[in-house]
Design an enzyme around this catalytic site. Sequence first.
Site, PDB file in Angstrom:
ATOM      1  N   HIS A 132       0.807  -1.213   0.000  1.00 22.86           N
ATOM      2  CA  HIS A 132       0.000   0.000   0.000  1.00 22.86           C
ATOM      3  C   HIS A 132       0.843   1.267   0.000  1.00 22.86           C
ATOM      4  CE1 HIS A 132       1.062  -1.279   3.987  1.00 22.86           C
ATOM      5  NE2 HIS A 132       0.838  -0.071   4.457  1.00 22.86           N
ATOM      6  N   ASP A 190      -0.944  -3.938  -4.421  1.00 24.70           N
ATOM      7  CA  ASP A 190      -0.762  -5.335  -4.835  1.00 24.70           C
ATOM      8  C   ASP A 190      -2.030  -6.167  -4.681  1.00 24.70           C
ATOM      9  OD1 ASP A 190      -0.621  -5.327  -2.036  1.00 24.70           O
ATOM     10  OD2 ASP A 190       0.751  -7.023  -1.971  1.00 24.70           O
ATOM     11  N   ASP A 232      -3.978  -7.080  -2.256  1.00 23.01           N
ATOM     12  CA  ASP A 232      -4.285  -7.999  -1.163  1.00 23.01           C
ATOM     13  C   ASP A 232      -5.156  -7.327  -0.088  1.00 23.01           C
ATOM     14  OD1 ASP A 232      -2.298  -6.359  -0.107  1.00 23.01           O
ATOM     15  OD2 ASP A 232      -1.108  -7.984   0.735  1.00 23.01           O
TER      16      ASP A 232
END
Length: 605
Positions: free
Chosen positions: A145, A323, A325
């Site tokens: 992040h 990414d 997630d």
Amino acid sequence: MFLLVTSCFLPDSGSSVKVSLFIFGVSLVSTSPIDGQKPGTSGLRKKVKVFKQPNYLENFVQATFNALTTEKVKGATLVVSGDGRYYSEQAIQIIVKMAAANGVRRVWVGQNSLLSTPAVSAIIRERVGADGSKATGAFILTASHNPGGPTEDFGIKYNMENGGPAPESITDKIYENTKTIKEYPIAEDLPRVDISTIGITSFEGPEGKFDVEVFDSADDYVKLMKSIFDFESIKKLLSYPKFTFCYDALHGVAGAYAHRIFVEELGAPESSLLNCVPKEDFGGGHPDPNLTYAKELVARMGLSKTDDAGGEPPEFGAAADGDADRNMILGKRFFVTPSDSVAIIAANAVGAIPYFSSGLKGVARSMPTSAALDVVAKNLGLKFFEVPTGWKFFGNLMDAGMCSVCGEESFGTGSDHIREKDGIWAVLAWLSILAHKNKETLDGNAKLVTVEDIVRQHWATYGRHYYTRYDYENVDATAAKELMGLLVKLQSSLPEVNKIIKGIHPEVANVASADEFEYKDPVDGSVSKHQGIRYLFEDGSRLVFRLSGTGSEGATIRLYIEQYEKDASKIGRDSQDALGPLVDVALKLSKMQEFTGRSSPTVIT
């Protein structure tokens, strides 16, 4: 010497094969240890300029190879990809050359270097190559992040054969190796691999054949999602005229999956996608899915205090980090805390998601996450685990068949389908719950059950955990350690602590216990110490202080404040009002402003 390249097409794999009559050599490069290469909770994260230093990336990669057993390197298959942030393409070329020199048999790369972190986990666990090969691990290039770009952050972490992050036993070895490394092998003359074109390129080296396969980033992941969720029921929900949907990838790698899943598979309109073109600098934004950084989505969902997006907000909105997630779930003018999100998914999973139709094996949360999941577990008679921050702890439980659904307050939610948190999975889980709750509505017989309806019903059943997190980023590391030291010292006398608290806010409950969280893994017996400082109150409320390991420089202090309310008449209060006294207690007890010099946090979530 490079003599010839020929290409052929493999009908079973959909890939072309470039056979290179190139015999590459391996050279040993002398190097020396570089300070500060200790992996955090999710690998090594530093500024791009740090990674570009001579031998910096190479040292860490070789330290990782040296930490692995021979069978996980020699003749092995490795995945190398990431969120596509700045410096990824160069890093992949370096890692490919080092993998070849270390005797790796083949490297799998997502097209254009793009693979979400959950997709990497899925590929390690599920993908079988055309020759029957299976991956034994992966280098994931991401700083999650954190921002990207020439002056921003880069990161690398290693995932194991189960698809999960390397455990502390491995990351400790990696760190020790970085402190003693003297040389690394590299195939310097190996040609640059074209990672933009799907296909297999084959080379010959001193230890035999070496392949690099570039494959579609989404195929394997989409197949897995379709085996977990009822896509037809979600499609029916998204086609319902009164149900509107919005997804913001924040220009991260989730964009490589969003169009395929939400538009092509589920029929959502193109206009429902925001910022879904992956960019190496995330469009100049901060790819963190929270109310501070996902500004465009927040405005569109009617939650912005300053911007007027115009028109009626969508019924459902979600965002991903760099990414993919992490996730943020929003309803129309309504924010779902990540702690509530995992609790609501767990409470509804068996009825709404086919993958869980036979029941949940157990549930788990990270220690700083609110106790909302604890209450669900107690009511449903489920095994429950509280673990340190870091997905590898969930992975151990899942590998042992002890946990089905898990989550953490930092916008991470997941299940045992892989060994990473999974942002798109969480969105599909919520869409599944909404589809399940709206079965009658979709047949035209009832009012639409909204995100807010689902959350408020959950509070009425289980009580509400008012919850917030204050982040103080880039704090002086010495000052941060001194603040934590004070909090530990205060725990030696709880009567004194309660006296201080009563002097700040008499209505706040007494502290019943306090400790520095320590976790003994029930699977492997390993012990993780110094995982955060807890103050647990008699009414079920909590204060937690923790130093984060996900930043790239300085120290980040995270303060978690949780007020539990069982009285149904009080669950509708404004969060700031409900949490105000505890916030005041936390800041004054820790002497936050004195130690940090900050009158307010960097981010509040």
